[in-house]
Design an enzyme around this catalytic site. Structure first.
Site, mmCIF file in Angstrom:
data_model
loop_
_atom_site.group_PDB
_atom_site.id
_atom_site.type_symbol
_atom_site.label_atom_id
_atom_site.label_comp_id
_atom_site.label_asym_id
_atom_site.label_seq_id
_atom_site.Cartn_x
_atom_site.Cartn_y
_atom_site.Cartn_z
ATOM 1 N N LYS A 22 55.523 -22.463 44.718
ATOM 2 C CA LYS A 22 56.368 -22.316 45.936
ATOM 3 C C LYS A 22 55.768 -21.099 46.798
ATOM 4 C CE LYS A 22 60.353 -19.690 45.501
ATOM 5 N NZ LYS A 22 60.564 -18.942 46.569
ATOM 6 N N ASN A 23 55.618 -20.036 46.191
ATOM 7 C CA ASN A 23 55.195 -19.013 47.322
ATOM 8 C C ASN A 23 53.909 -19.012 47.717
ATOM 9 O OD1 ASN A 23 57.959 -17.947 46.792
ATOM 10 N ND2 ASN A 23 57.498 -16.288 45.525
ATOM 11 N N ARG A 102 64.087 -16.866 53.883
ATOM 12 C CA ARG A 102 63.426 -15.980 54.544
ATOM 13 C C ARG A 102 62.024 -16.122 54.888
ATOM 14 N NH1 ARG A 102 65.828 -11.124 54.242
ATOM 15 N NH2 ARG A 102 64.014 -10.174 54.720
ATOM 16 N N CYS A 126 70.068 -10.101 51.981
ATOM 17 C CA CYS A 126 69.587 -11.010 50.977
ATOM 18 C C CYS A 126 70.276 -10.560 49.800
ATOM 19 C CB CYS A 126 67.997 -11.120 51.127
ATOM 20 S SG CYS A 126 67.610 -11.828 49.326
ATOM 21 N N ARG A 131 65.657 -5.961 52.271
ATOM 22 C CA ARG A 131 64.625 -6.735 52.771
ATOM 23 C C ARG A 131 64.292 -6.675 54.428
ATOM 24 N NH1 ARG A 131 64.275 -12.158 49.127
ATOM 25 N NH2 ARG A 131 61.861 -12.089 49.662
ATOM 26 N N LYS A 171 53.418 0.530 52.652
ATOM 27 C CA LYS A 171 53.825 -0.033 51.383
ATOM 28 C C LYS A 171 53.241 -1.472 51.336
ATOM 29 C CE LYS A 171 58.537 -0.844 49.758
ATOM 30 N NZ LYS A 171 60.030 -0.739 49.730
ATOM 31 N N VAL A 172 53.146 -1.858 50.093
ATOM 32 C CA VAL A 172 52.691 -3.181 49.812
ATOM 33 C C VAL A 172 53.820 -4.187 50.175
ATOM 34 C CG1 VAL A 172 51.811 -4.908 47.947
ATOM 35 C CG2 VAL A 172 51.062 -2.290 47.999
ATOM 36 N N SER A 173 53.428 -5.287 51.039
ATOM 37 C CA SER A 173 54.451 -6.209 51.386
ATOM 38 C C SER A 173 53.812 -7.478 51.378
ATOM 39 C CB SER A 173 55.132 -5.888 52.750
ATOM 40 O OG SER A 173 55.786 -7.170 53.105
ATOM 41 N N VAL A 174 54.171 -8.669 50.468
ATOM 42 C CA VAL A 174 53.687 -9.880 50.423
ATOM 43 C C VAL A 174 53.655 -10.514 51.761
ATOM 44 C CG1 VAL A 174 53.952 -12.115 49.148
ATOM 45 C CG2 VAL A 174 53.786 -10.131 47.953
ATOM 46 N N ASP A 316 59.481 -11.167 40.016
ATOM 47 C CA ASP A 316 60.214 -12.491 40.173
ATOM 48 C C ASP A 316 60.109 -13.131 38.706
ATOM 49 O OD1 ASP A 316 60.427 -12.666 42.765
ATOM 50 O OD2 ASP A 316 58.807 -13.820 43.193
ATOM 51 N N ARG A 408 65.706 -24.567 44.526
ATOM 52 C CA ARG A 408 64.803 -24.023 45.595
ATOM 53 C C ARG A 408 63.638 -23.464 45.015
ATOM 54 N NH1 ARG A 408 67.627 -19.606 49.049
ATOM 55 N NH2 ARG A 408 65.721 -19.844 49.923
HETATM 56 C C1 EPZ Z 1 57.821 -12.116 48.270
HETATM 57 O O1 EPZ Z 1 59.105 -11.748 49.071
HETATM 58 C C2 EPZ Z 1 58.438 -13.289 47.458
HETATM 59 N N1 EPZ Z 1 58.904 -14.662 48.287
HETATM 60 C C3 EPZ Z 1 59.610 -12.810 46.614
HETATM 61 O O2 EPZ Z 1 59.511 -13.979 45.711
HETATM 62 C C4 EPZ Z 1 58.761 -11.968 45.601
HETATM 63 O O3 EPZ Z 1 59.990 -11.184 44.985
HETATM 64 C C5 EPZ Z 1 58.565 -10.818 46.626
HETATM 65 O O4 EPZ Z 1 57.299 -11.104 47.525
HETATM 66 C C6 EPZ Z 1 57.687 -9.609 45.731
HETATM 67 O O5 EPZ Z 1 56.573 -10.041 44.964
HETATM 68 C C7 EPZ Z 1 57.919 -15.456 48.931
HETATM 69 O O6 EPZ Z 1 56.747 -15.270 48.429
HETATM 70 C C8 EPZ Z 1 58.324 -16.553 49.816
HETATM 71 P P1 EPZ Z 1 57.667 -8.159 49.852
HETATM 72 P P2 EPZ Z 1 58.569 -10.865 50.387
HETATM 73 O O7 EPZ Z 1 57.725 -8.082 51.364
HETATM 74 O O8 EPZ Z 1 57.561 -10.977 51.085
HETATM 75 C C9 EPZ Z 1 59.947 -4.017 51.137
HETATM 76 C C10 EPZ Z 1 61.244 -15.539 44.890
HETATM 77 O O9 EPZ Z 1 62.235 -15.453 43.982
HETATM 78 N N2 EPZ Z 1 59.574 -4.553 52.763
HETATM 79 O O10 EPZ Z 1 56.596 -7.947 49.043
HETATM 80 O O11 EPZ Z 1 60.015 -10.919 50.978
HETATM 81 C C11 EPZ Z 1 60.963 -5.058 50.626
HETATM 82 O O12 EPZ Z 1 62.087 -4.904 51.100
HETATM 83 C C12 EPZ Z 1 61.112 -14.593 46.032
HETATM 84 O O13 EPZ Z 1 60.377 -16.511 45.012
HETATM 85 C C13 EPZ Z 1 59.852 -3.466 53.608
HETATM 86 O O14 EPZ Z 1 60.208 -2.349 53.415
HETATM 87 O O15 EPZ Z 1 58.572 -9.342 49.441
HETATM 88 C C14 EPZ Z 1 60.633 -4.938 49.345
HETATM 89 O O16 EPZ Z 1 61.423 -3.820 48.745
HETATM 90 C C15 EPZ Z 1 62.238 -13.360 45.980
HETATM 91 N N3 EPZ Z 1 59.568 -3.950 55.108
HETATM 92 C C16 EPZ Z 1 59.126 -4.659 49.148
HETATM 93 O O17 EPZ Z 1 58.884 -4.325 50.456
HETATM 94 C C17 EPZ Z 1 58.841 -5.020 55.108
HETATM 95 O O18 EPZ Z 1 58.646 -5.199 56.472
HETATM 96 C C18 EPZ Z 1 58.466 -5.954 48.710
HETATM 97 O O19 EPZ Z 1 58.796 -7.082 49.679
HETATM 98 C C19 EPZ Z 1 58.968 -5.900 54.342
HETATM 99 C C20 EPZ Z 1 59.047 -5.702 52.846
#
Ligand code: EPZ
Length: 430
Positions: A22-23, A102, A126, A131, A171-174, A316, A408
């Protein structure tokens, strides 16, 4: 609303085909906005989130044709999508759609990169955490986008196009990595993303962008170097197998006992999770057809785990691991470091008899001898599926409400489990 009824106590034995991720599918579908050529994606899972994103993309002007259903006992797995965004007719992604999923916020980068303008709703809060999207905006601003927030929308403009930049994410963000990577593929010159997320789904998107004509070095590492192109071409790409679905079924087998081949799964995509599974007492074997997971004797050993970005233990799979160790022979400790509120499953697992104590970001789980079925519900996808695992272990019947969360992100969940011997039934709402 549909419910799922599980009569617990059955072992899982057989083969479970793993669907496309999915992701990865979501950002790959979004990548279709980057070109006026045809992007063909194979192995796209049939999921509610995919269908919702397709509606959003159609709104932007993306044309979709679907074919190539894989033959076999489970139908509809792995569809082939042909996507063409010849003309992007609308650069607005409305609140009603983005707030429901999202990942649709990730259209922002491709829309500004291709059209020089985009208006995308902020996704809002969320169930699992606040997030924010500050890192997405930081990265896109560095590429030259002018960004304003107005009426709940991000309004972004880059009339002269985007240009490469050096971005260091604090910070690491996907999501931020996806958004900036997609945009950088159409930006002038070189973009460097430091502290990029290394999740396999990022690599899959990068591989697809390379096929579309971008040059990307460092795929799979935390430093991505992208040479953008003025125009990207069409491509044919196969969505990689879903590592979270793989881990979920692997934990389910460890929970119920049995022996299952997770067909098509790739062990390198979830090594940390499989290592934890082995610690709990399961056997894990990599085979040419996929990953074989078995627990045929012995109990479940307790573990101590903390969630981390890839290659660490994935957030996850946190809820699923927790379900498994509710019946461990000892006390486990699970710390959630990615999302501040990802423990909604705790109270529901407690309804089945689990003994879990929550303190801040840490859950302490004292293994119990038995779980007992009960009606439960959850507020997100992974929490819901952890209740499925608990239900499979529990004595008696567990009814899981709000099944739309499962739809989903899990393709044919009941069918896949039933074929391995589980007693799982979907009760359609009247
Ligand atoms: C992705 O969400 C995934 N979604 C999530 O899977 C997954 O849990 C998450 O990555 C972490 O691995 C998809 O791929 C569609 P992040 P994402 O940005 O990209 C903070 C599922 O169940 N952050 O890596 O939204 C954030 O709050 C879903 O399939 C900021 O602070 O996650 C979190 O604490 C749920 N500022 C951390 O970074 C930002 O601008 C990681 O979030 C962005 C994120």
């Amino acid at each position: 609303m549909d419910r799922i009824q599980i009569t617990g106590g059955k072992q899982l034995n057989g083969i479970i085909p793993i669907s496309g991720a999915k992701n990865a599918a979501l950002p790959l579908l979004i990548a279709s906005l980057l070109t006026d050529d045809r992007l063909t994606l194979k192995n796209v899972p049939n999921l509610a989130d995919v269908n919702l994103l397709v509606r959003i993309l159609r709104n932007h002007g993306v044309d979709l044709a679907v074919d190539g259903k894989r033959t076999g006992p489970i139908q509809h797995l792995g569809e082939t999508f042909h996507l063409t965004a010849r003309d992007v007719v609308d650069t607005t992604a409305p609140y009603e759609m983005v707030s429901r999923m999202r990942a649709s916020f990730w259209v922002l980068g491709p829309l500004i990169a291709r059209m020089g303008i985009a208006k995308v709703s902020l996704p809002g809060g969320c169930a699992i955490g606040t997030r924010p999207v500050d890192l997405h905006l930081m990265g896109l601003k560095a590429l030259g986008a002018e960004i304003e927030i107005e009426g709940g929308y991000v309004i972004a403009k880059a009339p002269k196009g985007l240009r490469g930049a050096h971005i260091v994410f604090p910070k690491v963000s996907v999501g931020a990595t996806h958004n900036v990577l997609l945009a950088a593929a159409l930006a002038r010159g070189e973009t460097v993303i430091e502290n990029a997320a290394r999740e396999p789904e990022i690599g899959d998107v990068a591989d697809c962008l390379v096929k579309m004509g971008a040059r990307i070095d460092g795929i799979g590492t935390s430093v991505l170097r992208i040479q953008g192109r003025e125009r990207l071409e069409g491509a044919v790409h196969t969505v990689l197998p879903d590592r979270i679905e793989t881990g979920t079924f692997a934990f389910a087998v460890a929970a119920t006992g049995g022996d299952v081949l997770l067909e098509g799964a790739k062990a390198t995509h979830l090594k940390t999770a499989l290592d934890v599974l082995v610690e709990t007492g399961a056997r894990v074997e990599e085979t040419p057809r996929g990953i074989r997971v078995a627990r045929t004797d012995g109990g479940i050993a307790p573990v101590s785990v903390e969630t981390q970005p890839f290659p660490g233990f994935p957030t996850d799979l946190q809820a699923q691991l927790m379900a498994l160790v509710t019946r461990a022979g000892g006390t486990s400790v699970i710390r959630e470091t990615i999302f501040e509120n990802r423990f909604m499953h705790v109270q529901e697992l407690a309804r089945l008899g689990a003994d879990i104590h929550l303190h801040g970001d840490t859950a302490t789980i004292k293994g119990v001898k038995t779980l007992t079925g009960a009606p439960v519900m959850a507020t997100d996808l992974r929490a819901s599926v952890s209740l499925v695992i608990a239900g499979l272990m529990a004595e008696g019947m567990t009814t899981i409400n709000r099944v739309y969360h499962l739809d989903r992100g899990f393709e044919q969940l009941e069918q896949k489990l039933t074929r391995c011997g589980a007693l799982v039934e979907r009760i359609a709402s009247g």
